[in-house]
Design a protein around this motif. Structure first.
Motif, PDB file in Angstrom:
ATOM      1  N   GLY A   1      92.758 -22.847 -58.071  1.00 21.83           N
ATOM      2  CA  GLY A   1      92.902 -20.947 -56.726  1.00 21.83           C
ATOM      3  C   GLY A   1      92.616 -20.982 -55.789  1.00 21.83           C
ATOM      4  N   LEU A   2      92.510 -20.416 -55.199  1.00 25.43           N
ATOM      5  CA  LEU A   2      91.113 -20.133 -54.271  1.00 25.43           C
ATOM      6  C   LEU A   2      90.062 -20.214 -54.174  1.00 25.43           C
ATOM      7  CD1 LEU A   2      93.066 -16.523 -52.272  1.00 25.43           C
ATOM      8  CD2 LEU A   2      93.037 -19.279 -51.959  1.00 25.43           C
ATOM      9  N   GLN A   3      89.363 -20.823 -53.186  1.00 27.01           N
ATOM     10  CA  GLN A   3      87.817 -21.459 -53.457  1.00 27.01           C
ATOM     11  C   GLN A   3      87.006 -20.183 -52.494  1.00 27.01           C
ATOM     12  OE1 GLN A   3      85.174 -21.268 -51.021  1.00 27.01           O
ATOM     13  NE2 GLN A   3      84.044 -22.063 -51.996  1.00 27.01           N
ATOM     14  N   HIS A   4      87.032 -19.376 -51.940  1.00 34.12           N
ATOM     15  CA  HIS A   4      86.280 -18.476 -51.062  1.00 34.12           C
ATOM     16  C   HIS A   4      85.988 -16.889 -51.919  1.00 34.12           C
ATOM     17  CE1 HIS A   4      90.266 -16.346 -50.459  1.00 34.12           C
ATOM     18  NE2 HIS A   4      89.214 -14.956 -50.170  1.00 34.12           N
ATOM     19  N   ASP A   5      84.989 -16.258 -52.107  1.00 33.65           N
ATOM     20  CA  ASP A   5      84.751 -15.028 -52.901  1.00 33.65           C
ATOM     21  C   ASP A   5      84.247 -15.021 -54.377  1.00 33.65           C
ATOM     22  OD1 ASP A   5      83.881 -12.192 -52.035  1.00 33.65           O
ATOM     23  OD2 ASP A   5      86.121 -11.580 -51.983  1.00 33.65           O
ATOM     24  N   VAL A   6      85.287 -13.983 -54.890  1.00 31.81           N
ATOM     25  CA  VAL A   6      85.265 -14.322 -56.115  1.00 31.81           C
ATOM     26  C   VAL A   6      86.113 -14.926 -57.208  1.00 31.81           C
ATOM     27  CG1 VAL A   6      84.964 -11.562 -56.312  1.00 31.81           C
ATOM     28  CG2 VAL A   6      87.456 -12.050 -56.255  1.00 31.81           C
ATOM     29  N   HIS A   7      87.259 -15.620 -55.810  1.00 32.77           N
ATOM     30  CA  HIS A   7      88.451 -16.635 -56.461  1.00 32.77           C
ATOM     31  C   HIS A   7      87.544 -17.752 -56.698  1.00 32.77           C
ATOM     32  CE1 HIS A   7      90.509 -13.964 -54.982  1.00 32.77           C
ATOM     33  NE2 HIS A   7      90.021 -13.646 -53.783  1.00 32.77           N
ATOM     34  N   HIS A   8      86.719 -18.397 -56.349  1.00 36.81           N
ATOM     35  CA  HIS A   8      85.833 -19.211 -56.904  1.00 36.81           C
ATOM     36  C   HIS A   8      86.555 -21.003 -57.707  1.00 36.81           C
ATOM     37  CE1 HIS A   8      81.436 -21.018 -56.717  1.00 36.81           C
ATOM     38  NE2 HIS A   8      81.283 -20.314 -58.375  1.00 36.81           N
ATOM     39  N   GLN A   9      87.421 -20.644 -57.212  1.00 29.84           N
ATOM     40  CA  GLN A   9      88.061 -22.029 -57.489  1.00 29.84           C
ATOM     41  C   GLN A   9      86.741 -23.474 -57.315  1.00 29.84           C
ATOM     42  OE1 GLN A   9      90.043 -22.015 -60.760  1.00 29.84           O
ATOM     43  NE2 GLN A   9      89.274 -20.341 -60.342  1.00 29.84           N
ATOM     44  N   SER A  10      86.785 -24.636 -57.772  1.00 25.18           N
ATOM     45  CA  SER A  10      86.860 -25.325 -57.270  1.00 25.18           C
ATOM     46  C   SER A  10      86.784 -26.987 -57.367  1.00 25.18           C
ATOM     47  CB  SER A  10      84.637 -26.139 -57.193  1.00 25.18           C
ATOM     48  OG  SER A  10      84.414 -24.862 -56.501  1.00 25.18           O
ATOM     49  N   LEU A  11      87.090 -28.378 -57.008  1.00 23.95           N
ATOM     50  CA  LEU A  11      87.422 -29.425 -57.256  1.00 23.95           C
ATOM     51  C   LEU A  11      86.635 -29.701 -58.489  1.00 23.95           C
ATOM     52  CD1 LEU A  11      87.475 -31.795 -54.184  1.00 23.95           C
ATOM     53  CD2 LEU A  11      89.129 -30.595 -55.356  1.00 23.95           C
ATOM     54  N   LEU A  12      86.587 -30.314 -59.341  1.00 24.41           N
ATOM     55  CA  LEU A  12      86.063 -30.923 -60.679  1.00 24.41           C
ATOM     56  C   LEU A  12      85.074 -31.457 -60.138  1.00 24.41           C
ATOM     57  CD1 LEU A  12      89.290 -31.125 -62.855  1.00 24.41           C
ATOM     58  CD2 LEU A  12      87.771 -29.812 -63.374  1.00 24.41           C
ATOM     59  N   ASN A  13      84.059 -32.284 -61.066  1.00 23.73           N
ATOM     60  CA  ASN A  13      83.187 -33.365 -60.978  1.00 23.73           C
ATOM     61  C   ASN A  13      83.583 -34.750 -61.484  1.00 23.73           C
ATOM     62  OD1 ASN A  13      81.560 -31.153 -61.431  1.00 23.73           O
ATOM     63  ND2 ASN A  13      81.322 -31.566 -63.916  1.00 23.73           N
ATOM     64  N   GLY A  14      82.995 -35.134 -59.941  1.00 21.53           N
ATOM     65  CA  GLY A  14      83.401 -36.658 -59.785  1.00 21.53           C
ATOM     66  C   GLY A  14      84.833 -36.851 -58.582  1.00 21.53           C
ATOM     67  N   ILE A  15      86.068 -35.816 -58.333  1.00 22.68           N
ATOM     68  CA  ILE A  15      86.759 -36.188 -57.503  1.00 22.68           C
ATOM     69  C   ILE A  15      85.962 -36.579 -56.745  1.00 22.68           C
ATOM     70  CG2 ILE A  15      88.706 -35.050 -56.474  1.00 22.68           C
ATOM     71  CD1 ILE A  15      89.079 -35.541 -59.828  1.00 22.68           C
ATOM     72  N   GLU A  16      87.284 -37.574 -55.656  1.00 28.76           N
ATOM     73  CA  GLU A  16      86.775 -37.920 -54.599  1.00 28.76           C
ATOM     74  C   GLU A  16      87.541 -36.995 -53.358  1.00 28.76           C
ATOM     75  OE1 GLU A  16      84.082 -39.632 -53.649  1.00 28.76           O
ATOM     76  OE2 GLU A  16      84.184 -42.272 -54.450  1.00 28.76           O
TER      77      GLU A  16
END
Length: 462
Positions: free
Chosen positions: A99-114
């Motif tokens: 989902g969205l990355q900014h603010d409280v949504h705070h989604q991020s790529l999984l570790n190790g994804i290039e």
């Protein structure tokens, strides 16, 4: 162990995995291959070159000089997830940007994804992001420089062009990979940022009485006014694209630079953004490659194909694990065909963190099959859409339809949706239960299931 490359190549068509680079175009001797990636924000299939009567002369010129794809599709209709797809060649359910990355949504790529900036920087490229980022974590996107950092509502396209040109000039001894993240035509707190005159841009205003209305929207005064502002923002974006391309030519770098122009997701209106219907996914894609003749290409291509294309052009090897889910477009630039590109897939999980609505879809030239994994829930409306004049006007009267779809049908979706695109391009008549299409549905459902298995979809039932 299952060879996921072989499995995906057999079932995914346009999403068949990239292999070793096999560049199709030629750059001048002695020059490394540069990349300029232009990403507009919430732009639907809206430009003069796509038959919409609005003023986008610079984008239209780029289309005349490059390959304009008529069947280009985002793999998700949400900003951060789509930008993550573009940068990784992986579906959102693979790369972890749910989902969205900014603010409280705070989604991020999984570790190790290039990502592209990481891979190209290791290969010696000068890497820069100019403008909107909206992906994370920062460690996975190690641009050497982040210029004109994202600020709320930034619309200064001249500032973006100047910053990009300055970076390119200052790194003339190295090849460059520069991403321009525009804010236009995303909604702004005030009229898409049209409340002021921006440097170097003569505003292009539209008469609400004469604006083109997309088929998924009703003809209401509030919607006409909303669209007029949206189109004005698009024309400002167009001016910025022209500035940047003019600077590139003036620096003598147009003949060794791959230029890609695309949008992250559909227009910020009900029925488009966050949806897996055509208005949410079917977007502009223009690729100008040195040495490749201009063309119009109707191959079905996906945003998972963007990263493999850039790696192919630059000669940088793609990751082995997880393997990218896309396939380079280099061999079909200039109008080349590819019968294997007969479908695109889409994957949505969240938009905002409180808007959980996982969906998976496969779209062919004739049908769109959507699997709503949380169908008992109401379909959520993105907050910027919910606060728009368009949605407020629609929601004020429950009898108003979104195109031919009722508001009730829009908010309450079944487990499966199947649309015959040849007879119902507006995707309003759900034929998932039609006996005469049982075989078609079964085939599409199995192909979608195979893709989910091959990509280790966390939402896949055990």
């Amino acid at each position: 162990m299952v060879d996921r490359r072989g499995v995906l190549k057999g079932i995914m068509g346009t999403a068949a995995l990239s292999t070793a680079p096999a560049v199709a175009a030629d750059a001048p001797p002695g020059r490394r291959r540069n990349v300029l990636l232009l990403i507009s924000d919430d732009q639907g299939l809206d430009a003069g070159c796509y038959g919409v009567p609005i003023k986008t002369p610079r984008i239209d010129r780029l289309a005349r000089e490059g390959t304009r794809f008529t069947q280009g599709y985002a793999a998700v209709s949400s900003c951060s997830p789509s930008r993550a797809v573009i940068n990784t060649g992986l579906y959102t359910h693979q790369n972890g940007m749910y989902g969205l990355q900014h603010d409280v949504h705070h989604q991020s790529l999984l570790n190790g994804i290039e990502t592209l900036p990481a891979m190209l920087r290791r290969a010696g490229y000068a890497t820069a992001l100019v403008g909107k980022k909206h992906v994370g974590p920062d460690a996975a996107f190690p641009y050497e420089e982040e210029l004109v950092p994202e600020r709320s509502g930034i619309r200064d396209v001249r500032e973006l062009a100047i910053a990009a040109a300055s970076f390119i000039r200052s790194h003339d001894d190295r090849p460059f990979f520069v991403t321009i993240g525009y804010s236009d035509p995303h909604r702004a707190p005030v009229t898409y940022g049209n409340d002021r005159v921006w440097p170097g841009v003569k505003p292009t205003q539209y008469d609400p009485r004469r604006v083109p209305i997309p088929s998924h929207l009703p003809d209401l005064p509030a919607i006409r006014g909303d669209l007029a502002q949206y189109y004005e923002s698009l024309s400002r974006l167009d001016a910025g694209v022209g500035m940047l391309l003019d600077d590139l030519a003036a620096m003598g770098r147009a003949d060794d630079t791959l230029v890609l122009f695309l949008s992250d997701n559909g227009r910020p209106f009900p029925g488009a953004k966050t949806n897996l219907y055509d208005p949410g996914l079917h977007l502009p894609l223009i690729v100008r490659a040195p040495g490749v003749a201009p063309a119009v290409n109707d191959a079905m291509v996906s945003w998972v194909d963007i990263a493999p294309t850039i790696l192919d052009w630059t000669g940088v090897a793609a990751p082995v694990a997880p393997p990218m889910s896309g396939r380079s477009l280099m061999s079909i630039l200039g109008g080349g065909g590819d019968p294997a590109r007969d479908a695109v897939f889409a994957s949505h999980d969240f938009h905002e963190i409180n808007q959980y609505y996982p969906m998976r879809a496969i779209r062919t030239r004739t049908h769109n099959y959507i699997l709503n994994l949380a169908h008992p829930l109401d379909y959520p409306i993105a907050s910027d859409v919910a606060g728009s004049p368009s949605w407020r006007a629609i929601a004020a009267d429950p009898s108003i339809r979104l195109g031919q779809r009722t508001q009730t049908a829009y908010r309450h979706r079944p487990a499966e949706e199947l649309y015959d695109l040849t007879r119902d391009p507006g995707e309003c008549v759900n034929l998932a239960g039609a006996p005469e299409l049982a075989a078609v549905k079964a085939q599409l459902a199995e192909r979608l299931q195979a893709m989910r298995r091959a990509t280790n979809d966390p939402w896949l039932e055990a």
